[in-house]
Design an enzyme around this catalytic site. Structure first.
Site, short mmCIF file in Angstrom:
data_model
loop_
_atom_site.label_atom_id
_atom_site.label_comp_id
_atom_site.label_asym_id
_atom_site.label_seq_id
_atom_site.Cartn_x
_atom_site.Cartn_y
_atom_site.Cartn_z
N HIS A 622 -29.58 31.45 -27.42
CA HIS A 622 -30.81 31.78 -26.69
C HIS A 622 -31.46 30.55 -26.06
O HIS A 622 -32.33 30.68 -25.20
CB HIS A 622 -31.80 32.52 -27.61
CG HIS A 622 -32.53 31.66 -28.58
ND1 HIS A 622 -32.15 31.55 -29.91
CD2 HIS A 622 -33.62 30.86 -28.44
CE1 HIS A 622 -32.98 30.73 -30.53
NE2 HIS A 622 -33.89 30.30 -29.67
N ASP A 665 -25.99 34.58 -31.64
CA ASP A 665 -26.89 33.52 -31.18
C ASP A 665 -26.35 32.13 -31.52
O ASP A 665 -26.98 31.35 -32.24
CB ASP A 665 -28.28 33.72 -31.79
CG ASP A 665 -29.34 32.86 -31.11
OD1 ASP A 665 -29.09 32.40 -29.98
OD2 ASP A 665 -30.41 32.66 -31.73
N SER A 760 -35.43 25.68 -32.49
CA SER A 760 -34.34 26.61 -32.23
C SER A 760 -33.07 25.84 -31.90
O SER A 760 -33.09 24.84 -31.18
CB SER A 760 -34.69 27.53 -31.06
OG SER A 760 -35.63 28.50 -31.44
N GLY A 761 -31.94 26.33 -32.42
CA GLY A 761 -30.67 25.69 -32.17
C GLY A 761 -30.37 24.52 -33.07
O GLY A 761 -29.25 24.01 -33.09
#
Length: 810
Positions: A622, A665, A760-761
């Site tokens: 994402h 994801d 995120s990530g």
């Protein structure tokens, strides 16, 4: 032949097919019993020693220990209930379960406990005594019935259970109130159920606990030695309503088992309190209002909130009226509320601080593992060692020195005030050959620690360790060399390949220039006239020359010898702070060297990532939604600050993007050029394919994400989080079935600790043996650090085959 050979002998015996008699024993490695009534015998094996214990007629053999080095067998009349256990090498202690148990199975014919009062409170008469009652059953007439002292027994197979002659002349005998063993039934919610039922309520066969098929799970027996996760028997390791199991049906992950409740009263749960002690599981006060002032709903009511925390489902938790309680191990007493908009809240219970609290009550039984990656060492026999290692040579966690669970002992901070017995750190309080600890495995009393002895040049940790820093690889060495294209070169070469002296970067003669000056490039190290590479030229360091006819030329700077850095092993010891990213700890600079800052082409940080090899970064899919073009992204490696980047950071363009084909994801980025592996840039290790992280494993997340106004914004932060088994995470009150098998949960259910937007990530790494392994990619969550809403991470192990295939083929 030392401790490891004892373990080997034990394992060989248990797997030989002849080990069934040992099922009747509790074994503890590294433990010796102080015994008065004993026999020392020769024995070639543990099996032979067990047989000698069973056959002895001179005394009742309750335990034996086998010394591997001497092949010596010691059979004993005592066990841990009547004597003390001491630490010893090269020995395994076996104690008969029947003599340790204080409960009965069936009618108690085989009960061998020490209850010596009847259910009416009358003291029992000794079986060998003839006063006040002449017995029909005595040790002489019934030698095999265990008629010892004045303990309750059932020599005549009475259906009403164990009994005894009494010391009351008016009452010849009376029955004893013996607790039922949880083998054929369960007390409370079956947390201690030890039976062999292996089918669920609907008749499904249970999956073995040590199997990951058909359902992968985090309840790994070796990680939970005190939960008795044997074979495929129903158990309750997570405070469920009753024992349960994963099923062998691929379409049904788990189900409760139908275990009958015992008819005898449950065992005592210990003292109860009218104030808050610990997490309040024994709170029995009358507070019935939450922290926000909401009135509590009655536990037996189902309006306005339906729930399963009922008095029937939790019979031992005193769910009376609507009083605040903690039936399921939350961080404090709580209740459902009478407000239909607020399902439940914690209660404000006054603390018991004024009452005395024992050291044992305060001590955690299994504190977080703090084994250094930058491994410290010890001198001599390690009595002066004061490091933070807390794992043994076989990878077991150490028990806290102030705890008596699972092993009772005398090596406490009070008894050894100068031995540094802090937390569960490896120590040597008794002048053994090296640091050791008691383990959290009930079957292994102690082991030596996974520490090396210092060489002549190494310094032992003799005080709480400071940050361990290796020399910066960009610091000029005697050889004055460079890594990669030399962008980080800070040596003192000042002549070109032709021998021409370099012009000072601040000078404007003989060549005028405005792009590469100390003012325009303050982070490029443009000092004096030293060779530099401020623009990342593939040709390496260069300079403007003092030859008016030659504007610039390259310098002859050799490559440094490639450093040897293993994956998952930072060269700066991480802080491992039990804080939080939201309001949490600033990391030691470069202690998480695989951390990547994923940025827009204009340099704005928007996601995290993890370096997994010199050319590859793993992140969340994402994070790449805004643009499918690799040119839209670049990565920053080796940074601690989000802005005002340090001189040594590596900035690399992205050449290709790879999204996981089933739209999970997770995504791979191929870098336009390999990262230079230094002490500040090291890849994380990938897990084995389909590996499952055990429930409650302490892992770490890192990032520069949203900190909601807390200190340390703009610096890399870290947080320590426990992994939560998907079964628990998917409960109604948490994430309510949203977590998939390709994902994992981690976080503190009380809230306050989580990864946030901007993380995120990024990585979730877990320490295993001697390195950090990338187990999760930060994916999603419901809000940020909210109570009962842990973070969700892509389970990397489920995608290792895909990751390796992409890297191999591209």
């Amino acid at each position: 032949m030392e401790h490891k050979e004892v373990v080997l002998l034990l394992l060989l015996f248990l797997k030989s097919g002849q080990g069934e008699p040992l099922d009747d024993y509790v074994n503890t490695q590294g433990a010796s019993l102080f015994s008065v009534t004993k026999k020392q015998l020769g024995a070639g094996s543990i099996e032979e020693c067990a047989a000698k214990c069973e056959e002895d007629e001179e005394f009742t053999c309750r335990a034996f220990q086998y010394h591997s080095k001497e092949q010596q067998c010691v059979i004993m009349a005592e066990n841990r209930k009547s004597s003390i256990i001491i630490r010893m090498r090269d020995v395994v202690l076996f104690e008969k379960k029947v003599y340790l148990s204080e409960c009965k199975t069936g009618n108690g014919k085989n009960y061998r406990g020490t209850m010596s009062k009847t259910k009416n409170g009358i003291t029992c008469q000794k079986w060998s005594s003839t006063s006040p009652h002449r017995p029909r059953f005595s040790p002489a007439t019934h030698p095999s019935e265990g008629l010892e002292e004045n303990y309750c027994r059932n020599p005549d197979n009475d259906p009403q259970g164990p009994w005894c002659y009494t010391t009351d002349p008016e009452k010849r005998y009376d029955y004893c109130d013996i607790l039922e063993c949880e083998e054929e039934c369960m007390h409370c919610s079956g947390e201690n159920y030890d039976g062999k039922i292996s089918k669920t309520m609907s008749g499904l066969e249970c999956q073995a606990w040590d199997s990951q098929s058909p359902h992968a799970h985090g309840y790994i027996p070796s990680k939970f030695p005190n939960k008795n996760l044997k074979k495929n028997y129903c158990r309750n390791p997570d405070r469920e309503l009753r024992p349960w199991c994963f099923t062998t049906d691929p379409n049904k992950r788990w189900e409760l088992c139908d275990i009958p409740r015992c008819t005898t009263p449950p065992p005592s749960s210990g003292p109860t309190y009218q104030c808050l002690k610990g997490t309040g599981e024994n709170y029995r006060g009358n507070v019935a209002v939450t922290v926000s002032g909401h009135t509590c709903q009655h536990w037996s009511a189902q309006t306005p909130h339906t729930h399963n925390r009922t008095p029937e489902n939790f019979p031992c938790k005193n769910l009376d009226e609507n009083y605040c309680r903690n039936p399921d191990g939350k961080r404090a007493p709580w209740c459902h509320t009478t407000n239909s908009q607020v399902r439940w809240e914690y209660c404000k219970i006054p603390s018991c601080d004024s009452s005395p609290v024992s050291t044992e009550q305060l001590a955690p039984t299994a504190p977080p593992e703090l084994t250094p990656v930058v491994q410290d060492c010890y001198h001599g026999d390690g009595q002066s060692y004061r490091g933070t290692s807390s794992t043994t040579t076989t990878g077991k966690k150490c028990q806290s020195w102030s705890s008596m669970t699972p092993h009772r002992h005398q090596k406490t901070p009070e008894n050894y005030p100068n031995a540094g017995l802090t937390m569960n750190y490896c120590r040597n309080p008794d002048a053994d050959k090296g640091p050791w600890c008691f383990t959290t495995d009930p079957s292994v009393r102690w082991e030596y620690c996974n520490l090396k002895k210092c060489s002549g040049t190494e310094a032992s940790v003799v005080a709480p360790p400071p940050v361990v820093l290796l020399p910066d690889v960009e610091t000029p060495s005697e050889e004055d060399c460079m890594f990669g294209n030399g962008k980080g070169y800070r040596g003192k070469r000042a002549t070109t390949v032709t021998g021409t002296p370099c012009q000072d970067w601040a000078a404007q003669e003989p060549h005028r220039h405005s792009i590469f000056t100390p003012e325009t490039n303050p982070r490029a190290g443009l000092e004096k006239n030293y060779c530099r590479n401020p623009d990342g030229d593939v040709g390496g360091p260069w300079c403007y020359t003092t030859n008016p006819r030659k504007l610039y030329d390259y310098c002859d700077v050799p490559q440094c010898a490639a450093p040897s850095f293993d994956c998952g092993k930072p060269q700066v010891e991480p802080k491992k702070c039990p804080g939080r990213v939201v309001g949490g700890c600033v990391a030691h600079p470069h202690s998480w060297p695989w951390q990547v800052s994923l940025r827009t082409r204009f340099g704005m940080h928007f996601c995290g990532g993890t370096l997994i090899s010199p050319e590859w970064v793993l992140t969340a899919a994402h994070c790449l939604e805004k643009s499918p073009r690799p040119s839209s992204y670049k990565v920053i490696l080796g940074a601690h600050q989000e802005v005002n980047l340090e001189p040594h950071v590596q900035e690399i363009e992205v050449s290709r993007l790879f999204l996981e084909p089933t739209r999970k994801d997770i995504a791979l980025l191929k870098l336009s050029s390999p990262a230079v592996i230094t002490d500040k840039v090291i890849p994380a290790c990938l897990p084995s394919p389909n590996y499952v992280v055990a429930d409650r494993t302490e892992c770490f997340i890192t990032g520069w994400g949203e900190t909601q106004g807390t200190f340390g914004a703009g610096l890399l932060k870290e947080a320590q989080l426990p992994v939560i088994e998907n079964k628990v995470c998917n409960r109604y009150e948490f994430l309510n079935g949203r977590v998939q098998s390709t994902e994992l949960c981690a976080g503190h259910l009380a809230g306050g600790t989580d990864s946030c937007q901007g993380d995120s990530g990024g990585p979730l790494v877990c320490f295993e043996k001697d390195k950090y392994i990338l187990q999760g990619v930060t994916s999603w969550g419901l809000g940020c650090a909210r109570p009962n809403k842990p973070g969700v991470y892509v389970r990397v192990s489920r995608f290792v085959t895909w990751i390796e295939g992409v890297m191999r083929n591209n």
